[in-house]
Design a protein around this motif. Structure first.
Motif, mmCIF file in Angstrom:
data_model
loop_
_atom_site.group_PDB
_atom_site.id
_atom_site.type_symbol
_atom_site.label_atom_id
_atom_site.label_comp_id
_atom_site.label_asym_id
_atom_site.label_seq_id
_atom_site.Cartn_x
_atom_site.Cartn_y
_atom_site.Cartn_z
ATOM 1 N N SER A 52 -30.121 101.793 -64.849
ATOM 2 C CA SER A 52 -28.278 101.938 -64.485
ATOM 3 C C SER A 52 -28.133 103.254 -63.063
ATOM 4 C CB SER A 52 -27.389 102.618 -65.243
ATOM 5 O OG SER A 52 -26.230 102.489 -64.532
ATOM 6 N N THR A 53 -28.238 103.188 -61.876
ATOM 7 C CA THR A 53 -27.739 103.847 -61.309
ATOM 8 C C THR A 53 -26.788 104.462 -60.282
ATOM 9 O OG1 THR A 53 -28.306 101.837 -58.828
ATOM 10 C CG2 THR A 53 -30.617 102.800 -59.814
ATOM 11 N N ASP A 54 -25.988 104.162 -61.182
ATOM 12 C CA ASP A 54 -25.063 104.165 -60.823
ATOM 13 C C ASP A 54 -23.830 104.221 -62.305
ATOM 14 O OD1 ASP A 54 -22.290 105.852 -59.754
ATOM 15 O OD2 ASP A 54 -21.698 103.857 -58.554
ATOM 16 N N ILE A 55 -23.468 105.084 -63.184
ATOM 17 C CA ILE A 55 -22.576 104.852 -63.765
ATOM 18 C C ILE A 55 -21.251 106.084 -63.646
ATOM 19 C CG2 ILE A 55 -23.248 107.030 -65.403
ATOM 20 C CD1 ILE A 55 -22.475 104.811 -68.099
ATOM 21 N N SER A 56 -19.642 104.785 -64.253
ATOM 22 C CA SER A 56 -18.401 105.692 -63.975
ATOM 23 C C SER A 56 -17.789 105.450 -65.509
ATOM 24 C CB SER A 56 -17.165 105.763 -63.021
ATOM 25 O OG SER A 56 -17.391 104.073 -62.794
ATOM 26 N N ALA A 57 -16.284 105.696 -65.830
ATOM 27 C CA ALA A 57 -15.836 105.716 -66.338
ATOM 28 C C ALA A 57 -15.139 104.269 -66.352
ATOM 29 C CB ALA A 57 -14.409 106.105 -66.843
ATOM 30 N N GLY A 58 -15.519 103.612 -65.589
ATOM 31 C CA GLY A 58 -15.010 101.984 -65.344
ATOM 32 C C GLY A 58 -15.783 100.919 -64.908
ATOM 33 N N GLY A 59 -17.140 101.699 -65.399
ATOM 34 C CA GLY A 59 -17.700 100.928 -65.232
ATOM 35 C C GLY A 59 -19.599 100.934 -64.433
ATOM 36 N N MET A 60 -20.858 100.558 -64.522
ATOM 37 C CA MET A 60 -22.011 100.836 -63.894
ATOM 38 C C MET A 60 -22.454 99.680 -63.248
ATOM 39 S SD MET A 60 -24.746 99.670 -67.066
ATOM 40 C CE MET A 60 -24.006 101.632 -67.578
ATOM 41 N N TYR A 61 -22.833 100.001 -62.032
ATOM 42 C CA TYR A 61 -24.499 99.415 -61.124
ATOM 43 C C TYR A 61 -25.935 99.102 -62.062
ATOM 44 C CZ TYR A 61 -27.294 97.516 -57.617
ATOM 45 O OH TYR A 61 -27.779 96.267 -57.360
ATOM 46 N N ILE A 62 -26.037 97.843 -62.258
ATOM 47 C CA ILE A 62 -27.119 98.323 -62.614
ATOM 48 C C ILE A 62 -29.228 97.345 -61.953
ATOM 49 C CG2 ILE A 62 -28.379 96.701 -64.991
ATOM 50 C CD1 ILE A 62 -26.132 96.803 -66.035
ATOM 51 N N GLN A 63 -29.447 98.134 -61.710
ATOM 52 C CA GLN A 63 -30.658 97.889 -61.150
ATOM 53 C C GLN A 63 -31.500 96.503 -61.892
ATOM 54 O OE1 GLN A 63 -33.871 100.999 -59.764
ATOM 55 N NE2 GLN A 63 -32.207 100.998 -57.737
ATOM 56 N N SER A 64 -31.465 95.422 -61.544
ATOM 57 C CA SER A 64 -32.547 94.366 -61.767
ATOM 58 C C SER A 64 -32.963 93.321 -60.672
ATOM 59 C CB SER A 64 -31.733 93.901 -63.041
ATOM 60 O OG SER A 64 -32.133 93.100 -63.607
ATOM 61 N N ILE A 65 -34.287 92.112 -61.684
ATOM 62 C CA ILE A 65 -33.818 90.978 -61.020
ATOM 63 C C ILE A 65 -33.690 89.934 -61.137
ATOM 64 C CG2 ILE A 65 -36.304 91.928 -59.463
ATOM 65 C CD1 ILE A 65 -37.904 90.325 -61.794
ATOM 66 N N ALA A 66 -32.697 90.633 -62.469
ATOM 67 C CA ALA A 66 -31.882 89.320 -63.127
ATOM 68 C C ALA A 66 -30.967 88.641 -62.352
ATOM 69 C CB ALA A 66 -31.568 89.329 -64.378
ATOM 70 N N THR A 67 -31.251 87.443 -62.464
ATOM 71 C CA THR A 67 -29.806 86.815 -61.415
ATOM 72 C C THR A 67 -28.441 85.999 -61.847
ATOM 73 O OG1 THR A 67 -31.200 85.401 -60.395
ATOM 74 C CG2 THR A 67 -28.715 84.678 -60.226
ATOM 75 N N VAL A 68 -27.556 87.390 -62.205
ATOM 76 C CA VAL A 68 -26.185 87.213 -62.928
ATOM 77 C C VAL A 68 -25.160 87.010 -62.742
ATOM 78 C CG1 VAL A 68 -25.146 88.000 -65.110
ATOM 79 C CG2 VAL A 68 -27.233 88.908 -64.907
ATOM 80 N N PRO A 69 -24.797 85.516 -62.845
ATOM 81 C CA PRO A 69 -23.537 85.223 -62.201
ATOM 82 C C PRO A 69 -21.760 86.026 -62.038
ATOM 83 C CG PRO A 69 -24.274 83.902 -62.892
ATOM 84 C CD PRO A 69 -25.094 84.398 -63.836
ATOM 85 N N GLU A 70 -21.748 86.007 -60.681
ATOM 86 C CA GLU A 70 -20.252 87.310 -61.175
ATOM 87 C C GLU A 70 -19.874 85.983 -61.800
ATOM 88 O OE1 GLU A 70 -18.365 87.340 -56.750
ATOM 89 O OE2 GLU A 70 -20.594 88.363 -56.403
ATOM 90 N N GLY A 71 -18.526 87.197 -62.374
ATOM 91 C CA GLY A 71 -17.010 86.438 -64.302
ATOM 92 C C GLY A 71 -18.164 86.442 -65.157
ATOM 93 N N THR A 72 -19.531 86.377 -65.818
ATOM 94 C CA THR A 72 -20.253 86.874 -66.763
ATOM 95 C C THR A 72 -20.081 87.813 -67.564
ATOM 96 O OG1 THR A 72 -22.317 85.726 -65.985
ATOM 97 C CG2 THR A 72 -22.337 86.542 -67.568
ATOM 98 N N GLU A 73 -19.860 87.290 -68.649
ATOM 99 C CA GLU A 73 -19.471 89.209 -70.012
ATOM 100 C C GLU A 73 -20.831 88.858 -70.227
ATOM 101 O OE1 GLU A 73 -15.991 88.173 -72.123
ATOM 102 O OE2 GLU A 73 -14.660 87.808 -71.221
ATOM 103 N N VAL A 74 -21.107 90.097 -70.272
ATOM 104 C CA VAL A 74 -22.083 90.543 -70.877
ATOM 105 C C VAL A 74 -22.594 91.765 -72.070
ATOM 106 C CG1 VAL A 74 -24.224 90.310 -68.834
ATOM 107 C CG2 VAL A 74 -22.387 92.104 -68.761
#
Length: 85
Positions: free
Chosen positions: A8-30
């Motif tokens: 993670s390179t950015d985190i807030s109360a609402g979410g985070m950005y994750i650096q990853s080469i993985a392809t995860v489609p928008e809308g996917t629950e993780v």
């Protein structure tokens, strides 16, 4: 991307950005597990939804389920950043 690992390179109360080469489609629950400090014994657990992606670089996740402990840990962490600790 089951079992994918990112940083993670950015985190807030609402979410985070994750650096990853993985392809995860928008809308996917993780399911997320992350430590706010290297010294943390137990990771924070949360559920999230991928809200946007940068192919080959990472993706943004909005929290949709954060435990009470996780919410409190995150609140303290963000407050410490605001204080410059």
């Amino acid at each position: 991307a089951a079992g994918c690992v990112g940083r993670s390179t950015d985190i807030s109360a609402g979410g985070m950005y994750i650096q990853s080469i993985a392809t995860v489609p928008e809308g996917t629950e993780v399911e997320l597990r992350f430590k706010l400090h290297e010294s943390d014994q137990k990771p924070v657990r949360a559920k999230g939804r991928v809200t946007y992606k940068h192919k080959g670089m990472g993706f943004g996740v909005s929290f949709i389920g954060l435990t009470e402990r996780g919410r409190e840990e995150l609140r303290k962490y963000l407050a410490s950043i605001d204080q410059g600790e």
